[in-house]
Design a protein around this motif. Structure first.
Motif, PDB file in Angstrom:
ATOM      1  N   ASN A  45      48.255   7.866  58.390  1.00 29.86           N
ATOM      2  CA  ASN A  45      48.723   9.198  58.764  1.00 29.86           C
ATOM      3  C   ASN A  45      50.186   9.192  59.181  1.00 29.86           C
ATOM      4  O   ASN A  45      50.913  10.161  58.903  1.00 29.86           O
ATOM      5  CB  ASN A  45      47.832   9.772  59.868  1.00 29.86           C
ATOM      6  N   LEU A  49      53.361  11.371  57.459  1.00 29.89           N
ATOM      7  CA  LEU A  49      54.391  12.090  58.210  1.00 29.89           C
ATOM      8  C   LEU A  49      55.790  11.577  57.868  1.00 29.89           C
ATOM      9  O   LEU A  49      56.731  12.356  57.706  1.00 29.89           O
ATOM     10  CB  LEU A  49      54.126  11.952  59.714  1.00 29.89           C
ATOM     11  N   LYS A  53      58.755  13.619  55.766  1.00 28.49           N
ATOM     12  CA  LYS A  53      59.995  13.876  56.503  1.00 28.49           C
ATOM     13  C   LYS A  53      61.227  13.451  55.706  1.00 28.49           C
ATOM     14  O   LYS A  53      62.234  14.167  55.673  1.00 28.49           O
ATOM     15  CB  LYS A  53      59.970  13.150  57.847  1.00 28.49           C
ATOM     16  N   TYR A  63      52.475  20.151  51.556  1.00 29.74           N
ATOM     17  CA  TYR A  63      52.753  18.926  52.307  1.00 29.74           C
ATOM     18  C   TYR A  63      52.985  19.217  53.788  1.00 29.74           C
ATOM     19  O   TYR A  63      52.744  18.346  54.633  1.00 29.74           O
ATOM     20  CB  TYR A  63      53.935  18.192  51.678  1.00 29.74           C
ATOM     21  N   TYR A  64      53.454  20.416  54.108  1.00 29.35           N
ATOM     22  CA  TYR A  64      53.510  20.791  55.519  1.00 29.35           C
ATOM     23  C   TYR A  64      52.101  20.874  56.104  1.00 29.35           C
ATOM     24  O   TYR A  64      51.844  20.410  57.225  1.00 29.35           O
ATOM     25  CB  TYR A  64      54.221  22.138  55.688  1.00 29.35           C
ATOM     26  N   CYS A  67      50.874  17.444  56.693  1.00 29.00           N
ATOM     27  CA  CYS A  67      51.387  16.876  57.949  1.00 29.00           C
ATOM     28  C   CYS A  67      50.590  17.384  59.149  1.00 29.00           C
ATOM     29  O   CYS A  67      50.297  16.622  60.079  1.00 29.00           O
ATOM     30  CB  CYS A  67      52.867  17.227  58.117  1.00 29.00           C
TER      31      CYS A  67
END
Length: 316
Positions: A45, A49, A53, A63-64, A67
């Motif tokens: 995980n 992130l 980024k 993809y947001y 996250c």
């Protein structure tokens, strides 16, 4: 504190977690797969992130939401697994009553949040496939942020009554909990008197949270399938459905163990505890472990970014 079945007390200072009753002799061996799972959860995980980024091409709604899912998975697994490993390794079974109530809140709150994020991801797929030309105008960054905030607030609001309901009961039987972590339905079983309000509210949480989400996810995929079957070629249909594969796999990995655990707890009373407890842990730990693997393997952009990172590391 006495563990007597006859001593009456309200809000005991500590709760004794038994772990997995009946499998005490295998705790050292059981700790190995659980520890490996936790390492995969943490690394996988955080990898999601980190990649999102640093990779500008991944700065898009799907993809947001991924996250958000990664953060939820990290909190969900970290709420239970460290204490479980402490029980397995050091036989340290006590947990403060207030910490136990807090653990109940975190476990159920973030489970509801995760369900809401899966619904948001289904909506993203629906817009991307059924209204592709409007995707960027419908799911703008502020809209994505508001959806994520709504999922978080819904989880908090739905689970907020749990701590207050659990505090109002008289715990006159025992403070020994036959589980690896503090779970709402198991805490209710420790209480005396009429606890039906907690049981009914638990069912309300199940249906108003996950069942409602599944209903709307199903509607989204029904609309997606209608749009897919209108495409002119088989190749186009398969390519479009391929964009949903990761999400479908993640949904199945989350909801199937979750509902199986909920219904076995309520209706499988004849099943032994060494069956109930591992099932309850599977639904909390397996999805956070599988989600980074599913999305990491299925996402071409994430695979390519990871390969570039490895190439840069090898050259340096």
């Amino acid at each position: 504190m006495s563990h007597s079945n006859t001593t009456e007390f309200i809000n005991p200072s500590t709760i004794i977690l038994l772990g997995i009753p009946g499998l005490e002799a295998a705790y050292v061996w059981l700790s190995i797969p659980f520890c490996i799972m936790y390492i995969i959860i943490i690394l996988g995980n955080f990898f999601i992130l980190f990649i999102v980024k640093i990779e500008p091409s991944l700065h898009e709604p799907m993809y947001y939401f991924l996250c958000m899912l990664a953060v939820t998975d990290l909190v969900l697994s970290s709420s239970t697994l460290p204490k479980m490993l402490i029980i397995f390794w050091f036989n340290s079974r006590e947990i403060d009553f207030n910490a136990c109530i807090l653990q109940v809140f975190f476990v159920h709150c973030f489970a509801v949040m995760e369900s809401g994020i899966f619904l948001a991801m289904a909506f993203d797929r629906y817009v991307a496939i059924c209204h592709p030309l409007r995707h960027s105008t419908i799911l703008t960054n502020p809209v994505v942020a508001r959806i994520g905030l709504a999922a978080a607030l819904r989880g908090i609001m739905i689970i907020f009554p749990y701590p207050f309901l659990l505090r109002r009961w008289l715990y006159c039987r025992t403070n020994v909990l036959p589980h690896t972590h503090c779970d709402h339905i198991y805490m209710v079983k420790l209480a005396c008197g009429d606890t039906s309000i907690s049981s009914y509210y638990g069912l309300f949480v199940l249906f108003s949270g996950k069942c409602v989400d599944i209903f709307f996810i199903t509607i989204s995929y029904f609309q997606i399938l209608r749009a897919v079957f209108r495409l002119p070629t088989k190749e186009a249909r398969l390519k479009t459905l391929g964009t949903c594969t990761s999400h479908i796999c993640a949904i199945l990995a989350f909801y199937i163990p979750s509902f199986f655990s909920s219904f076995t707890q309520r209706f499988g009373k004849s099943l032994p505890l060494h069956f109930h407890v591992p099932i309850a842990n599977i639904y909390l730990l397996v999805p956070p472990m599988l989600n980074p693997i599913i999305y990491g393997v299925r996402s071409k952009q994430m695979r390519e970014r990871l390969l570039r990172l490895f190439n840069c590391a090898s050259k340096s």
